[in-house]
Design a protein around this motif. Structure first.
Motif, PDB file in Angstrom:
ATOM      1  N   VAL A 278       0.840  -1.191   0.000  1.00 32.49           N
ATOM      2  CA  VAL A 278       0.000   0.000   0.000  1.00 32.49           C
ATOM      3  C   VAL A 278       0.877   1.244   0.000  1.00 32.49           C
ATOM      4  O   VAL A 278       2.020   1.222   0.453  1.00 32.49           O
ATOM      5  CB  VAL A 278      -0.960   0.032   1.212  1.00 32.49           C
ATOM      6  N   ILE A 279       0.313   2.328  -0.509  1.00 33.10           N
ATOM      7  CA  ILE A 279       0.962   3.631  -0.481  1.00 33.10           C
ATOM      8  C   ILE A 279       0.170   4.489   0.486  1.00 33.10           C
ATOM      9  O   ILE A 279      -0.926   4.955   0.149  1.00 33.10           O
ATOM     10  CB  ILE A 279       0.983   4.282  -1.875  1.00 33.10           C
ATOM     11  N   PRO A 280       0.644   4.690   1.702  1.00 29.96           N
ATOM     12  CA  PRO A 280      -0.131   5.448   2.699  1.00 29.96           C
ATOM     13  C   PRO A 280      -0.537   6.819   2.157  1.00 29.96           C
ATOM     14  O   PRO A 280       0.283   7.541   1.568  1.00 29.96           O
ATOM     15  CB  PRO A 280       0.839   5.578   3.875  1.00 29.96           C
ATOM     16  N   GLY A 281      -1.816   7.130   2.318  1.00 32.56           N
ATOM     17  CA  GLY A 281      -2.322   8.418   1.881  1.00 32.56           C
ATOM     18  C   GLY A 281      -2.674   8.494   0.413  1.00 32.56           C
ATOM     19  O   GLY A 281      -3.182   9.517  -0.053  1.00 32.56           O
ATOM     20  N   ASN A 282      -2.441   7.428  -0.337  1.00 32.64           N
ATOM     21  CA  ASN A 282      -2.682   7.450  -1.779  1.00 32.64           C
ATOM     22  C   ASN A 282      -3.573   6.274  -2.159  1.00 32.64           C
ATOM     23  O   ASN A 282      -3.094   5.166  -2.396  1.00 32.64           O
ATOM     24  CB  ASN A 282      -1.354   7.397  -2.537  1.00 32.64           C
ATOM     25  N   TYR A 283      -4.873   6.537  -2.227  1.00 32.61           N
ATOM     26  CA  TYR A 283      -5.780   5.447  -2.564  1.00 32.61           C
ATOM     27  C   TYR A 283      -5.629   5.027  -4.023  1.00 32.61           C
ATOM     28  O   TYR A 283      -5.719   3.838  -4.344  1.00 32.61           O
ATOM     29  CB  TYR A 283      -7.247   5.805  -2.303  1.00 32.61           C
ATOM     30  N   GLN A 284      -5.408   5.977  -4.930  1.00 32.25           N
ATOM     31  CA  GLN A 284      -5.350   5.625  -6.337  1.00 32.25           C
ATOM     32  C   GLN A 284      -4.249   4.598  -6.617  1.00 32.25           C
ATOM     33  O   GLN A 284      -4.485   3.591  -7.288  1.00 32.25           O
ATOM     34  CB  GLN A 284      -5.128   6.889  -7.182  1.00 32.25           C
ATOM     35  N   GLU A 285      -3.044   4.860  -6.101  1.00 36.95           N
ATOM     36  CA  GLU A 285      -1.944   3.929  -6.336  1.00 36.95           C
ATOM     37  C   GLU A 285      -2.168   2.610  -5.597  1.00 36.95           C
ATOM     38  O   GLU A 285      -1.894   1.531  -6.130  1.00 36.95           O
ATOM     39  CB  GLU A 285      -0.613   4.558  -5.920  1.00 36.95           C
ATOM     40  N   THR A 286      -2.661   2.696  -4.366  1.00 40.24           N
ATOM     41  CA  THR A 286      -2.963   1.476  -3.616  1.00 40.24           C
ATOM     42  C   THR A 286      -4.050   0.683  -4.322  1.00 40.24           C
ATOM     43  O   THR A 286      -3.955  -0.549  -4.463  1.00 40.24           O
ATOM     44  CB  THR A 286      -3.402   1.820  -2.184  1.00 40.24           C
ATOM     45  N   GLY A 287      -5.067   1.402  -4.792  1.00 36.07           N
ATOM     46  CA  GLY A 287      -6.151   0.738  -5.515  1.00 36.07           C
ATOM     47  C   GLY A 287      -5.663   0.035  -6.763  1.00 36.07           C
ATOM     48  O   GLY A 287      -6.137  -1.065  -7.099  1.00 36.07           O
ATOM     49  N   ASN A 288      -4.709   0.626  -7.462  1.00 31.33           N
ATOM     50  CA  ASN A 288      -4.143  -0.014  -8.650  1.00 31.33           C
ATOM     51  C   ASN A 288      -3.437  -1.312  -8.292  1.00 31.33           C
ATOM     52  O   ASN A 288      -3.513  -2.308  -9.032  1.00 31.33           O
ATOM     53  CB  ASN A 288      -3.158   0.933  -9.337  1.00 31.33           C
ATOM     54  N   MET A 289      -2.752  -1.308  -7.147  1.00 32.17           N
ATOM     55  CA  MET A 289      -2.051  -2.527  -6.725  1.00 32.17           C
ATOM     56  C   MET A 289      -3.040  -3.620  -6.340  1.00 32.17           C
ATOM     57  O   MET A 289      -2.833  -4.804  -6.648  1.00 32.17           O
ATOM     58  CB  MET A 289      -1.110  -2.195  -5.569  1.00 32.17           C
ATOM     59  N   ILE A 290      -4.124  -3.246  -5.663  1.00 36.45           N
ATOM     60  CA  ILE A 290      -5.166  -4.215  -5.337  1.00 36.45           C
ATOM     61  C   ILE A 290      -5.762  -4.787  -6.623  1.00 36.45           C
ATOM     62  O   ILE A 290      -5.926  -6.004  -6.777  1.00 36.45           O
ATOM     63  CB  ILE A 290      -6.273  -3.564  -4.486  1.00 36.45           C
ATOM     64  N   TYR A 291      -6.081  -3.899  -7.542  1.00 35.41           N
ATOM     65  CA  TYR A 291      -6.688  -4.283  -8.817  1.00 35.41           C
ATOM     66  C   TYR A 291      -5.791  -5.280  -9.569  1.00 35.41           C
ATOM     67  O   TYR A 291      -6.257  -6.330 -10.034  1.00 35.41           O
ATOM     68  CB  TYR A 291      -6.909  -3.019  -9.643  1.00 35.41           C
ATOM     69  N   ASP A 292      -4.513  -4.969  -9.675  1.00 36.90           N
ATOM     70  CA  ASP A 292      -3.587  -5.849 -10.388  1.00 36.90           C
ATOM     71  C   ASP A 292      -3.455  -7.202  -9.700  1.00 36.90           C
ATOM     72  O   ASP A 292      -3.366  -8.250 -10.361  1.00 36.90           O
ATOM     73  CB  ASP A 292      -2.211  -5.194 -10.494  1.00 36.90           C
ATOM     74  N   THR A 293      -3.438  -7.182  -8.364  1.00 37.90           N
ATOM     75  CA  THR A 293      -3.314  -8.436  -7.619  1.00 37.90           C
ATOM     76  C   THR A 293      -4.537  -9.319  -7.828  1.00 37.90           C
ATOM     77  O   THR A 293      -4.416 -10.533  -8.064  1.00 37.90           O
ATOM     78  CB  THR A 293      -3.121  -8.154  -6.120  1.00 37.90           C
ATOM     79  N   VAL A 294      -5.725  -8.728  -7.766  1.00 39.95           N
ATOM     80  CA  VAL A 294      -6.945  -9.510  -7.973  1.00 39.95           C
ATOM     81  C   VAL A 294      -6.989 -10.043  -9.399  1.00 39.95           C
ATOM     82  O   VAL A 294      -7.398 -11.193  -9.629  1.00 39.95           O
ATOM     83  CB  VAL A 294      -8.198  -8.678  -7.639  1.00 39.95           C
ATOM     84  N   ASN A 295      -6.559  -9.244 -10.365  1.00 39.02           N
ATOM     85  CA  ASN A 295      -6.486  -9.742 -11.742  1.00 39.02           C
ATOM     86  C   ASN A 295      -5.646 -11.012 -11.821  1.00 39.02           C
ATOM     87  O   ASN A 295      -6.010 -11.986 -12.496  1.00 39.02           O
ATOM     88  CB  ASN A 295      -5.869  -8.686 -12.658  1.00 39.02           C
ATOM     89  N   GLU A 296      -4.522 -11.002 -11.132  1.00 33.49           N
ATOM     90  CA  GLU A 296      -3.639 -12.170 -11.158  1.00 33.49           C
ATOM     91  C   GLU A 296      -4.286 -13.365 -10.471  1.00 33.49           C
ATOM     92  O   GLU A 296      -4.185 -14.505 -10.944  1.00 33.49           O
ATOM     93  CB  GLU A 296      -2.301 -11.828 -10.503  1.00 33.49           C
ATOM     94  N   LEU A 297      -4.970 -13.115  -9.362  1.00 34.00           N
ATOM     95  CA  LEU A 297      -5.666 -14.202  -8.676  1.00 34.00           C
ATOM     96  C   LEU A 297      -6.719 -14.832  -9.577  1.00 34.00           C
ATOM     97  O   LEU A 297      -6.853 -16.066  -9.653  1.00 34.00           O
ATOM     98  CB  LEU A 297      -6.321 -13.684  -7.399  1.00 34.00           C
ATOM     99  N   LEU A 298      -7.483 -13.991 -10.263  1.00 35.20           N
ATOM    100  CA  LEU A 298      -8.527 -14.501 -11.145  1.00 35.20           C
ATOM    101  C   LEU A 298      -7.923 -15.297 -12.298  1.00 35.20           C
ATOM    102  O   LEU A 298      -8.478 -16.318 -12.708  1.00 35.20           O
ATOM    103  CB  LEU A 298      -9.379 -13.340 -11.672  1.00 35.20           C
ATOM    104  N   ASP A 299      -6.784 -14.850 -12.799  1.00 37.04           N
ATOM    105  CA  ASP A 299      -6.098 -15.594 -13.860  1.00 37.04           C
ATOM    106  C   ASP A 299      -5.698 -16.989 -13.386  1.00 37.04           C
ATOM    107  O   ASP A 299      -5.614 -17.924 -14.186  1.00 37.04           O
ATOM    108  CB  ASP A 299      -4.834 -14.850 -14.307  1.00 37.04           C
ATOM    109  N   LYS A 300      -5.439 -17.140 -12.092  1.00 39.70           N
ATOM    110  CA  LYS A 300      -5.037 -18.422 -11.520  1.00 39.70           C
ATOM    111  C   LYS A 300      -6.229 -19.207 -10.967  1.00 39.70           C
ATOM    112  O   LYS A 300      -6.070 -20.194 -10.250  1.00 39.70           O
ATOM    113  CB  LYS A 300      -3.994 -18.190 -10.428  1.00 39.70           C
TER     114      LYS A 300
END
Length: 294
Positions: free
Chosen positions: A80-102
């Motif tokens: 996570v990037i403290p204080g930055n939801y957009q960047e943190t949200g992008n990391m969550i989004y990318d991680t979930v994409n990878e989980l779904l691919d698996k």
């Protein structure tokens, strides 16, 4: 990873998430993001606290006469990037994409409630047709339907408004007992949002369980642990009296357990204490859900 050894439940970190093949199952990830909290901070400690609380549970679930046997992996915490939801949200989004691919179903430990949006955005973008037929079951003391809060469009108080804008089939809100009037007006103005207040459920829970029984679409479950009364979950960002009991929450998870659940999150645990009752009840939600999977 939710796994068993010596008949005791344990969370443990897997090796770094990589390109190895995973058996179809569930993936547990933590998101210790805590930057739009407006009252009690500490949700950043939620993943650690809930994992520690999970050590308290045994393999056999007496209530449901089941044992946790489903395959699940704990991939650790998303950066996570403290204080930055957009960047943190992008990391969550990318991680979930990878989980779904698996072929893994995400189970997420928050962290504040904003994290839910990025998970659902990934589900939306990966399968728009399924998402348009999805029912989001939202357990919370609050609607979380403000258009913005303290100048933030992506906030713990506006997360379900952003989710609604993704156009799921329906949102069912459970345990609501605190709201701004603009949120109430927004909810009442949309036919695909249904809510059951904690006071309604105390008087007559049958309507809710009939509603859940009739779901025949994909489901996503998001549990803000402040849906529980502060007697059972005092360590939350925005506690509100007159909430649900752990037994009612257990019954709701049971009612949803045989649905086509595409993801689950448990958020807003604001505790850094071992054995804190809030953490224990949050871990119990995941424990019950996995106990009921085949």
């Amino acid at each position: 990873m939710f796994f068993y050894a010596d008949n005791m439940m344990k969370f443990a970190f897997s090796e770094e998430f990589n390109d190895e093949e995973y058996e179809k199952g569930y993936s547990i990830m933590g998101v210790g993001f805590d930057s739009t909290t407006s009252y009690k901070s500490g949700a950043r400690y939620g993943p650690k606290a809930v994992r520690e609380a999970s050590y308290n549970f045994e393999q056999y679930n007496l209530r449901f006469d089941t044992s946790v046997t489903t395959v699940s992996y704990d991939i650790g915490d998303v950066q996570v990037i403290p204080g930055n939801y957009q960047e943190t949200g992008n990391m969550i989004y990318d991680t979930v994409n990878e989980l779904l691919d698996k072929n893994l179903t995400p189970i997420t430990i928050g962290g504040e409630h904003t994290v839910t949006y990025s998970i659902l955005k990934s589900l939306h973008d990966n399968d728009p047709e399924a998402f348009s037929n999805m029912v989001v079951v939202h357990l919370d003391a609050h609607f979380d339907m403000r258009d913005e809060y303290l100048g933030e469009k992506y906030s713990h108080a506006s997360v379900l408004r952003r989710v609604h804008e993704l156009n799921p089939k329906e949102i069912i809100q459970i345990g609501i007992r605190s709201a701004e009037y603009e949120e109430y007006e927004y909810v009442k103005a949309h036919d695909n949002i249904t809510y059951f207040s904690s006071h309604q459920l105390r008087q007559d829970p049958k309507g809710l369980f009939d509603k859940l029984k009739d779901i025949n679409s994909p489901v996503y479950i998001t549990v803000d642990i402040d849906v529980l009364d502060p007697a059972y979950a005092p360590s939350v960002g925005t506690p509100a009296p007159c909430g649900l009991t752990p037994m009612m929450l257990e019954d709701i998870i049971y009612a949803l357990s045989n649905k086509d659940v595409r993801g689950l999150d448990v958020v807003e645990v604001a505790s850094n204490e071992i054995g804190d009752v809030t953490s224990v009840n949050a871990a119990k939600v995941i424990y019950d859900f996995l106990s009921l999977q085949k």
